[in-house]
Motif scaffolding. Structure first.
Motif, PDB file in Angstrom:
ATOM      1  N   ASN A 221       0.816  -1.211   0.000  1.00 40.35           N
ATOM      2  CA  ASN A 221       0.000   0.000   0.000  1.00 40.35           C
ATOM      3  C   ASN A 221       0.849   1.260   0.000  1.00 40.35           C
ATOM      4  O   ASN A 221       0.648   2.173   0.805  1.00 40.35           O
TER       5      ASN A 221
ATOM      6  N   GLU B 128      -3.900   2.915  -0.878  1.00 41.43           N
ATOM      7  CA  GLU B 128      -5.201   2.607  -1.473  1.00 41.43           C
ATOM      8  C   GLU B 128      -5.849   1.401  -0.804  1.00 41.43           C
ATOM      9  O   GLU B 128      -7.059   1.253  -0.871  1.00 41.43           O
ATOM     10  N   ALA B 129      -5.068   0.546  -0.189  1.00 43.49           N
ATOM     11  CA  ALA B 129      -5.534  -0.783   0.189  1.00 43.49           C
ATOM     12  C   ALA B 129      -6.044  -1.478  -1.078  1.00 43.49           C
ATOM     13  O   ALA B 129      -5.606  -1.199  -2.194  1.00 43.49           O
TER      14      ALA B 129
ATOM     15  N   LEU C  98      -9.415   3.952   0.221  1.00 45.54           N
ATOM     16  CA  LEU C  98      -9.913   3.902   1.600  1.00 45.54           C
ATOM     17  C   LEU C  98     -10.990   4.948   1.846  1.00 45.54           C
ATOM     18  O   LEU C  98     -11.841   4.791   2.728  1.00 45.54           O
TER      19      LEU C  98
ATOM     20  N   ASN D  24     -10.530  10.579   5.915  1.00 40.26           N
ATOM     21  CA  ASN D  24     -10.885   9.735   7.068  1.00 40.26           C
ATOM     22  C   ASN D  24      -9.742   9.858   8.061  1.00 40.26           C
ATOM     23  O   ASN D  24      -8.595   9.560   7.744  1.00 40.26           O
TER      24      ASN D  24
ATOM     25  N   LEU E 177      -9.154   5.940  11.238  1.00 40.64           N
ATOM     26  CA  LEU E 177      -8.759   4.572  10.923  1.00 40.64           C
ATOM     27  C   LEU E 177      -7.938   3.982  12.055  1.00 40.64           C
ATOM     28  O   LEU E 177      -7.228   4.679  12.775  1.00 40.64           O
TER      29      LEU E 177
ATOM     30  N   GLY F  58      -5.909  -0.009  10.042  1.00 39.80           N
ATOM     31  CA  GLY F  58      -6.618   0.940   9.196  1.00 39.80           C
ATOM     32  C   GLY F  58      -6.137   0.922   7.771  1.00 39.80           C
ATOM     33  O   GLY F  58      -6.925   0.955   6.826  1.00 39.80           O
ATOM     34  N   VAL F  59      -4.813   0.912   7.628  1.00 35.81           N
ATOM     35  CA  VAL F  59      -4.232   0.813   6.284  1.00 35.81           C
ATOM     36  C   VAL F  59      -3.329  -0.408   6.303  1.00 35.81           C
ATOM     37  O   VAL F  59      -2.253  -0.368   6.913  1.00 35.81           O
TER      38      VAL F  59
ATOM     39  N   ASN G 236      -5.702   8.062  -3.231  1.00 32.56           N
ATOM     40  CA  ASN G 236      -5.571   8.372  -1.797  1.00 32.56           C
ATOM     41  C   ASN G 236      -4.145   8.800  -1.465  1.00 32.56           C
ATOM     42  O   ASN G 236      -3.210   8.424  -2.170  1.00 32.56           O
TER      43      ASN G 236
END
Length: 1017
Positions: free
Chosen positions: A34, A38-39, A43, A50, A53, A58-59, A89
């Motif tokens: 990542n 972006e995952a 996200l 956000n 997270l 979260g990521v 992102n």
């Protein structure tokens, strides 16, 4: 493509298509998870961020040390006007009051491999490093495998003029794990921060290498190509110091020394290396040897071929020959098998070698004997001379008995032989000596003869218990003898005609050609006789029979058109069978056939040639549906042949008229066809008879009883049922056959089909010796046609009443012919006209039984005396010569042929030769130059060449006159003198019997002038 073939513990790679080097592009591998935050999917959605997270999940891949809120702030592209550097992102760090670290531990790095760490960053509010935006500052550090940093960065705010900044550093990791840490610096609580995106940690990949083909076995002398693929440079090593630095190379004409392991080291663009190896096996070539070698053999022999040196063998040869064994044998070789034979030998390693041999095939000599000879003689026989047989491919050895031998009365078989390296060939011919005066063969043109070649076309005989009963009925003078032979069936029968005038010879049923179709077999029937006979052939099966008149050698020809009967059945091939058969009279006969309808795989109208030898037979049968008909088939040959035609089982005139019979006749050659035919109706039949007429030439006009009924082209046929007598005429040659109809046609039970050729009137004879069959037929008849009633017809010594004859009408004036139906008993009958009045007439013989019949013409021939051929030699010739070697002598030997045609005369020595001193016998022969069968006539005379007597000059010595006289051995010389030449009175002086010497002569009383002469005998 490559195919692996398992061979025990070895894997052989069989290359079946070309290999090409393929360069694979090697890209640096990003070990970071990542790096664009972006995952799996963005996200945060567009136009948002956000900040809540989880610091650990979260990521994925990233971990934060902060607590409370703002662990991660993930922004989308459009928030606050800062788009992501990569993807959609980005991460904001150090956005609030607490310090914050964001880190990721990167594993699976390759120790010692160059590595690159990069990311993009930008700030948000204000100028970098100036209040009120101090929290744009942040640090990045690498730890673990290497320690870099912390590096302090002061990003500028993202504006239209300035965007993302880029940071990269290179290092060499010492361990496989490196931790990346981003840390926010102390700050004040204002709405600003640093943004991070597109983080990567990459290593140059290790080059990968593949080599094709692997594990290959090649043969000595072949070329083999190695191809490596992978990004970078190449360093090859191999046996015996081999080196190469290209992705692909080729070993040409490999040897056993080149076998072994070949290794390539591929160095990638990042400095990494990879190694691969292949093994090359080199197999020796097999030794291809053919033990038999080039050779010449004789036709008919068996020839073995043997190859060695391998594990498998593939042979090829002439005419598509193939074999796959080390050894094979050609059996009964023919000329078509000659040529080159090649074997490809495959060894244990799959390698091949090739060898060839040449086979030459020599045949036995081809030997062609003279035709049958018939001559006359008396006493113990006669000297018969004949030409040497023709030999091709060999040397004539002998003929037994030899030409010039004394041949006894009767038939003698002459066997001639020729040899070459392959062996001996023989041929035979007949010499028949008949008591009486010499007769000439060119005039032997009637159906009575001394030699016949016959055969029996197929009769319908499906029942093995009811085989064909074949017989020949031989009619002639008492005590005439001969033999019947079928060489192909090893059958010989000797016969003598009794006082009754007819004898019967039964033949084996296998002489019927049966199911033979479009094939040659050796079933010719040879009949020879010491004097002229008539031959009537009968093929009898219960409820299906017919007979035919056999034609002798002198009536055979080389050109025929078939007159048969058509098929009238549909769907039952067994009951069809329009057919013809051929018998050859001489070796090496080429018969060309142009079928009228497609038959036996031969297309209609397309000629094909059948090679035949003396006594062989050929049959063609068409069993296809109606109306298939072999009538009109054209047959030609380069030597005389016999042709027989009809139908195996004919319903006449159509399929719904029962019952069927075989029908057959021996055909006349087209040269003997006629233009005038007269026939009486068949006795007992009330519905008329079926006639078939075939033409030899285009635009042939045919009339029946004076009325034009057809205009035919060559090979075309016309068929009609005729009530009453039939007078058929034409303007060109035609052939006419009369057929008895099936018994159901007119409900006459004692009847059934037969076929009889109607003799043309120019072939009428003045005498017939006929035979009415004795196979159980209930009634027998003679149909007689005569051109006038000026003389009676004598039947068995009794005149036939003129009231039995009726005039045969015509559409116009009366035809001038008269006809009669005469009932006779079974057996022999003699028909003549009274002497000295003689007239020619026509006869057909036929008979009926219950659903069975037979019919044939009694005879036919040409109006020429049988004693028309003669030769006359001159008286003995005596000449004198003064030449040292002899004297050239010319003479004439006239020969005549009362039947017309040229006569060829050959003398040995020929006229105009130089004859030596002494007496020479000249033998002359005359024959038919057109190749007609029969004997030649001969005569002889002598030519004597004597030396002209000479004496030396006369010398006077005292009172004596002397001279010398050369003499010939065995010659008597008479030395004479006279005293005057005006009125000489020759007086004998001395008689000398010569011995070849020079004899001195003296005249001791010479007192006056003397004149001398020498005579000799």
């Amino acid at each position: 493509m490559q195919t692996a073939i398992s061979m025990g513990r070895k894997i052989m790679i069989l290359v079946v298509c070309a290999f090409a080097a393929v360069a694979h592009v090697a890209h640096a591998q990003n070990f970071l998870v990542n790096g664009s935050f972006e995952a799996a999917t963005p996200l945060v959605p567009p136009d948002s961020f956000n900040s809540g997270l989880s610091p650990t999940t979260g990521v994925p891949g990233w971990t934060s040390s902060a607590t409370g809120v703002n662990f991660f702030e993930i922004w989308s592209n459009t928030v606050n006007g800062i788009p992501a550097s990569a993807g959609t992102n980005q991460l904001e760090i150090n956005a609030k009051s607490a310090d914050q670290t964001v880190s990721q531990a990167v594993t699976n790095l390759t120790i010692g491999r160059p590595t690159t760490f990069c990311f993009d960053y930008t700030g948000r509010n204000g100028a970098a490093g100036d209040p009120p935006t101090p929290n744009n500052d942040f640090t990045v550090a690498l730890s673990g495998g290497v320690t870099i940093g912390p590096v302090s960065l002061d990003p500028s705010a993202y504006t239209a003029a300035g965007g993302w900044q880029h940071f990269c550093t290179n290092f060499i990791p010492r361990t496989s794990t490196v931790t990346i840490t981003f840390r926010g610096l102390p700050h004040v609580a204002v709405a600003s921060g640093a943004h991070i995106d597109n983080v990567s940690l990459t290593q140059s990949p290790r080059p990968t290498v593949t080599i094709e083909p692997d594990g290959q076995t090649v043969c000595v002398g072949q070329n083999v190509t190695f191809t490596a693929s992978g990004e970078g440079s190449y360093a090859w090593t191999g046996p015996n110091g081999f080196k190469a630095n290209t992705a692909a190379f080729t070993l040409t004409k490999v040897t056993a020394a080149m076998a072994g392991s070949y290794t390539v080291i591929v160095t990638g663009t990042g400095g990494g290396t990879a190694t691969a190896s292949v093994t090359l096996a080199v197999s020796a070539l097999p030794v291809a040897a053919i033990a038999t070698g080039d050779r010449t053999v004789c036709a008919g022999q068996d020839v073995p071929f043997t190859a060695s040196g391998g594990t498998s063998y593939v042979w090829t040869g002439p005419n598509g020959f193939k074999a796959n064994t080390a050894a094979f044998t050609l059996t009964k070789v023919t000329a078509a098998m000659a040529g080159s034979y090649t074997v490809i030998v495959t060894g244990a390693g799959g390698c091949t070698a090739t060898a060839s041999v040449t086979l030459a095939v020599s045949a036995l000599p081809v030997l062609t004997c003279p035709p049958t000879i018939t001559t006359n003689g008396s006493g113990t026989g006669v000297v018969v001379r004949f030409a040497d047989p023709k030999v091709t491919g060999g040397t004539l050895q002998s003929c037994v008995p030899a030409s010039g031998s004394v041949f006894p009365l009767g038939t003698t078989f002459v066997t001639c032989s020729a040899t070459n390296a392959c062996g001996t060939t023989t041929c035979t011919f007949d010499v028949t000596v008949v008591a009486g005066e010499q007769e000439a063969s060119p005039c032997d043109r009637t159906s009575m003869g001394r030699g016949f070649w016959l055969t029996f076309p197929a009769n319908y005989a499906p029942d093995p218990a009811n085989r064909p009963q074949l017989s020949l009925h031989l009619a002639g003078r008492a005590n005439v003898s001969g033999q019947v032979s079928i060489p192909g069936l090893a059958f010989v029968a000797h016969w003598t005609i009794p006082a009754s005038g007819v004898t019967t010879v039964d033949l084996p049923w296998q002489a019927d050609l049966g199911s033979l179709n479009d094939g040659v077999t050796n079933k010719g029937i040879r009949v020879t006789a010491t004097d002229k006979i008539a031959v009537y052939a009968m093929n009898h099966v219960s409820f299906t029979s017919d007979a035919y008149l056999g034609l002798p050698d002198g009536m055979l020809g080389t050109n025929y058109i078939v007159l048969a009967y058509p098929n009238v059945i549909t769907g039952v091939p067994e009951l069809n069978g329009s057919e013809f058969a051929i018998v050859a009279t001489e070796d090496n006969t080429a018969v060309t056939i142009k079928p009228r309808v497609t038959t036996g795989g031969h297309a209609a109208g397309v000629p094909f040639t059948v090679p035949m030898n003396r006594g062989t037979t050929y049959q063609l049968i068409n069993t296809d549906n109606a109306p298939n008909d072999l009538t009109g088939t054209v047959i030609s040959a380069d030597k005389p042949i016999g042709v027989f035609s009809g139908h195996r089982s004919a319903n006449i005139p159509r399929a719904d008229r029962f019952f069927s019979d075989t029908v057959v006749e021996q055909l006349l050659p087209t040269a003997d066809w006629g233009t005038n035919f007269v026939a009486m109706p068949l006795a007992t039949r009330i519905g008329g008879d079926t006639y078939r007429i075939v033409a030899a030439e285009a635009n042939t006009s045919v009339r029946l009883n004076g009325n034009v009924i057809a205009t035919l082209n060559g090979g075309e046929v016309y068929e009609q049922i005729v009530m009453g007598p039939a007078h058929v005429t034409s303007d060109k040659g035609i052939l006419v056959a009369q057929f008895a109809n099936s018994s159901d046609f007119d409900s006459v039970a004692k009847s059934d089909p037969f076929m009889v050729l109607v003799p043309p009137t120019n072939l009428f004879l003045d005498e017939y010796l006929v035979f009415s069959m004795t196979n159980g037929f209930a009634s027998h008849y003679l149909n007689i046609v005569v051109s006038s009633m000026t003389a009676a017809i004598i039947l068995d010594g009794n005149p036939i009443s003129q009231s039995s004859f009726s005039q045969i009408p015509s559409a116009g004036p009366a035809s001038g012919f008269y006809g009669a139906q005469v009932s006779v008993t079974p057996g022999k009958h003699l028909l003549t006209t009274p002497s000295p009045v003689s007239q020619r007439f026509g006869v057909i013989v036929y008979g009926f039984g219950e659903y069975v019949s037979y019919g044939y013409p009694a005879g036919m021939g040409f109006a020429c005396s049988n004693k028309c051929f003669s030769i006359r030699c001159p008286d003995n010739i005596v000449v004198h010569s003064t030449d040292a070697i002899g004297q050239r002598v010319t003479f004439q030997v006239p020969a005549t042929n009362a039947c017309g045609g040229k006569v060829a005369v050959m003398c040995n020595p020929p006229s105009g030769s130089v004859f030596p001193f002494g007496t020479t016998v000249v033998q002359c022969e005359a024959g038919d130059p057109t190749g007609g069968t029969g004997s030649t006539v001969s005569c002889s005379f002598t030519v004597t060449v004597a030396r002209t007597p000479t004496i030396s000059p006369v010398v006077l010595a005292g009172d004596r006159l002397s001279f010398s006289l050369p003499t010939d051995a065995g010659v008597t010389f008479y030395v004479e003198y006279t005293t005057m030449l005006t009125q000489p009175n020759w007086i004998l002086l001395r008689t000398i019997v010569g011995d070849g010497s020079v004899v001195p002569v003296t005249d001791p009383v010479a007192k006056e002038a003397r004149f001398y002469r020498v005579r000799k005998e």
